[in-house]
Design an enzyme around this catalytic site. Structure first.
Site, short mmCIF file in Angstrom:
data_model
loop_
_atom_site.label_atom_id
_atom_site.label_comp_id
_atom_site.label_asym_id
_atom_site.label_seq_id
_atom_site.Cartn_x
_atom_site.Cartn_y
_atom_site.Cartn_z
N HIS A 63 -2.71 -7.00 0.13
CA HIS A 63 -3.08 -6.23 -1.05
C HIS A 63 -2.19 -6.63 -2.22
CE1 HIS A 63 -5.34 -2.68 0.92
NE2 HIS A 63 -5.41 -3.74 1.71
N GLU A 96 -10.63 -1.61 7.70
CA GLU A 96 -9.31 -2.16 7.43
C GLU A 96 -8.33 -0.99 7.42
OE1 GLU A 96 -8.55 -5.37 4.66
OE2 GLU A 96 -7.07 -4.14 3.60
N LYS A 127 1.96 -6.03 -9.68
CA LYS A 127 0.57 -6.30 -10.06
C LYS A 127 0.43 -7.50 -11.00
CE LYS A 127 -1.32 -2.74 -7.96
NZ LYS A 127 -2.30 -2.90 -6.90
N ASP A 136 -12.26 0.72 -0.97
CA ASP A 136 -10.83 0.47 -0.81
C ASP A 136 -9.99 1.75 -0.92
OD1 ASP A 136 -8.63 -1.09 -0.45
OD2 ASP A 136 -8.62 -1.95 -2.48
N HIS A 137 -8.92 1.77 -0.18
CA HIS A 137 -7.94 2.87 -0.24
C HIS A 137 -8.59 4.25 -0.13
CE1 HIS A 137 -4.12 0.90 -0.66
NE2 HIS A 137 -4.72 -0.04 -1.35
ZN ZN Z 1 -3.63 -1.80 -1.50
#
Ligand code: ZN
Length: 526
Positions: free
Chosen positions: A378, A303, A345, A188-189
Site C-alpha cells: 500500500h 485482502e 504518500k 479498499d480499506h
Molecule cells: Zn493502505
C-alpha cells in the site's frame, strides 16, 4: 457504409477490429451519429455495433444496427433515430448513466470486473473517475492485471463518489479503450460490515479488510506483565481458542519457513504478537464470514491490510497473523503488512534499503509458506528504489497499490495546460495542508515549496517532481475537489475536469508514462 453493415452479420461478440479497420469504421460512425467516436471502443455484439463517443466534451455510448429489434433487445436507455438515407440504419445515443453501465456490463462481460487471483497486479486508484484509459495504456500487454476500480471508503467520501460510480467509471474507461483482458475491483480499506455491504451491492469483487482499529500499537512498548494481562483479556471465544492452547501452538516448537529462515516464539514474542494483532484477527474473521454468508466462497477475493498502523509488522508477527487467519478458515489472496521504513504518500521509499531487503525477503517467504498469497504494497506509488527488491523476492507474487499518484499527474497536465488554475490550486493546497495532512503519512514542509509566482509557466510542471510539493498536493485532493465559492459553485472542480477533458490525450499519455514506470520493474524480470 457497407463496411459498417457487414459487421452486423456477426453473432455474439465479434473479435476486436484491427486498427486500420477501426479507424475507418469510427469515421463512418462519427458521421452517422454526429459525434466523435473512439475507434478502440468499437465492439460488435449480436448484430449491433456499440461504441463510445464524445460530443462537446461529453462522453456518450452509441449503438447502431440495421435491425431496430436487435437494438431494442440490447436494453440500453437512449433515443433511437433512423438514418434518412438508403442504408436505414438505426442509431441509438445513450448517456453514460448507471443504468446503462449495468446493461453494458451484462452485454459485454469484459467491461465487468473479475477476480484477479494470483496474477501479478497493479491497483490503479482513480480519484477523478476519468483516468482508466491512461491506466489501461500503462498496463496493456504488460502481463500484469490492472485493478481499475479501487477506492477506499475514506476516498469515496472525500471525492464525493459512490461505490457504484467507482465501478461505472472503470467500466466506461475499459469500454472506451476496448480493453478485453479483464480488470479487478478493490473495495479498499473496509472497516465494517456496512462498508462491505455498500461495496458488494455496487459489484466490487475484491475486498480489502482493514482491521487497523483493532491493532494494539502500544503492545510494541508494553512490559511483559502488561502484555500478560492483555493476553488473558483477548477475545478468546471469537478466536475459538484459549490462552493455554495458543501458548502451546506457538511456543512449543520451531517453525521452518524455508532453508534460510526459521522462526521461534519465546513467551514474550507470542504475548506481544497476540496482544498487538489477535483482536485484529478476530475482526477480520468476522468480516470474512460476513462476506461468505452474503455471497459464498469463490465469488469474491480478500485482502488483509494492516499497513496503516503506527509500527512495522515484524516477520514473526506476519507469521502469527497468517497462521491465525488460516486456523480460523479465512482464505485471502493478498496481505499488506506494515513494512519497515517510511512509506509516505506520492514519494520514494525513505529508509535503509538493506534493512528493507532483509525484512522484505522474509515477509515474502512467509507469504509463500502460508498461501502462497501475494504481498500487497500500500502507499505503493513512486517507491521506485524498492520495486526491484520486491520483484526479486516475491517472484512477482505481488500486488502494487497506488491511488493518489494519478491525481498528481492530472495536476501536472493542469500545470502544462492551465498555469493560472495550477497556481491557484497550489496556493490553496499550501493553505489547507496543515489540517489535511492529519490522516496521512507525510512530512512535507510548506516553507520548502518554491514560490510559484516567481516561476515561469513552463517551470510549473517541474513542481510535480519536488518532494514537498508532491505531498502537499497529494493529501489536499479532497479539499481541492470540494471547496466551493458559493452554494452551488465549485472553486476548482469544474475547471479541473474541463482542462483534463479538453486535453485528454495529454492526460492519458502522462498517466501511461508514469504508471508505466511503476510496473516496468515487474515485467522486465518475468
Ligand atoms: Zn493502505
Amino acid at each position: 457504409m457497407e463496411q459498417l453493415v457487414s459487421l452486423m452479420t456477426a453473432e455474439g461478440l465479434a473479435p476486436a477490429l484491427v486498427s486500420e479497420q477501426a479507424a475507418n469504421v469510427a469515421k463512418l460512425l462519427s458521421e452517422l451519429s454526429g459525434t466523435c467516436v473512439y475507434a478502440e471502443s468499437i465492439t460488435t455484439m449480436d448484430g449491433c455495433v456499440l461504441f463510445m463517443a464524445r460530443r462537446k466534451l461529453q462522453n456518450l455510448l452509441g449503438a447502431v444496427s440495421n435491425s431496430r429489434d436487435a437494438l431494442e433487445a440490447m436494453g440500453l436507455m437512449g433515443e433511437i433515430c433512423t438514418s434518412g438515407d438508403s442504408t436505414e440504419l438505426h442509431v441509438q445515443i445513450c448517456e453514460t448513466t448507471h443504468e446503462n453501465a449495468v446493461t453494458l456490463r451484462k452485454l459485454l462481460p469484459f467491461t465487468s470486473p473479475s477476480l484477479v487471483g494470483m496474477k501479478t497486479s497493479a491497483g490503479c486508484g482513480d480519484r477523478l473517475g476519468i483516468t482508466t484509459p491512461g491506466h489501461i495504456r500503462a498496463l496493456r500487454g504488460s502481463g500484469l492485471m490492472g485493478v481499475f476500480a479501487q477506492q477506499s471508503i475514506r476516498e469515496m467520501s472525500r471525492t464525493q463518489r459512490t461505490a457504484e460510480e467507482v465501478i461505472d467509471d472503470a467500466t466506461w474507461g475499459v469500454f472506451q479503450e476496448g480493453y478485453r483482458e479483464g480488470f479487478g475491483s478493490d473495495a479498499d480499506h473496509l472497516k465494517t460490515a456496512e462498508d462491505i455491504d455498500r461495496c458488494l451491492a455496487a459489484g466490487f469483487t475484491m475486498f480489502t479488510i482493514d482491521p487497523g482499529d483493532h491493532v494494539d500499537n502500544a503492545a510494541d512498548e508494553d512490559d511483559e506483565t502488561t502484555l500478560a494481562e492483555k493476553y488473558e483479556r483477548l477475545p478468546w471465544s471469537s478466536l475459538e481458542s484459549s490462552p493455554a492452547d495458543c501458548r502451546q501452538m506457538y511456543t512449543d516448537g520451531v517453525f521452518k519457513i524455508n532453508d534460510d529462515l526459521e522462526l521461534t516464539f519465546t513467551r514474550e514474542i507470542l504475548l506481544r504478537a497476540a496482544a498487538k494483532y489477535s483482536s485484529a484477527v478476530a475482526h477480520t474473521v468476522q468480516l470474512y464470514r460476513h462476506l461468505i454468508e452474503k455471497v459464498g466462497e469463490g465469488a469474491f477475493e480478500l485482502e488483509v491490510s494492516v499497513d496503516e498502523t503506527a509500527t512495522p509488522t515484524t516477520v514473526v508477527e506476519h507469521f502469527f497473523i497468517a497462521s491465525e487467519l488460516k486456523r480460523l478458515g479465512v482464505k485471502w489472496v493478498s496481505l499488506a503488512p506494515r513494512f519497515v521504513g517510511e512509506f509516505e504518500k506520492g514519494v520514494d521509499y525513505i529508509g535503509d534499503l538493506e534493512v528493507f531487503e532483509r525484512e522484505f525477503s522474509q515477509h515474502a517467504a512467509v507469504a509463500r509458506r502460508f498461501g502462497p498469497y501475494k504481498i500487497s504494497l500500500h502507499s505503493g506509488s513512486d517507491k521506485f528504489s524498492i520495486y526491484p527488491i520486491i520483484s526479486t523476492h516475491t517472484k512477482n507474487l505481488f500486488h502494487l497499490k497506488t491511488a493518489g499518484t494519478s491525481y498528481l499527474e492530472a495536476l501536472r497536465v493542469v500545470a502544462l495546460c492551465d498555469p493560472t488554475l495550477f497556481r491557484e490550486i497550489l496556493a490553496f493546497a499550501i493553505e489547507r495542508y496543515p489540517e489535511d495532512r492529519a490522516s496521512y503519512h507525510v512530512s512535507a514542509d510548506t516553507a520548502k515549496v518554491p514560490e510559484a509566482d516567481k516561476l515561469r509557466d513552463a517551470q510549473l510542471a517541474g513542481l510535480l517532481d519536488q518532494f514537498d510539493c508532491r505531498e502537499i498536493l497529494h493529501v489536499t485532493f479532497g479539499s481541492v475537489l470540494n471547496v466551493k465559492t458559493s452554494e452551488d459553485l465549485y472553486r476548482f472542480r469544474d475547471r479541473l475536469f474541463h482542462t483534463l477533458n479538453e486535453h485528454e490525450e495529454t492526460y492519458y499519455t502522462a498517466i501511461a508514462k508514469h504508471i508505466g514506470k511503476h510496473i516496468a520493474p515487474f515485467t522486465e524480470s518475468k
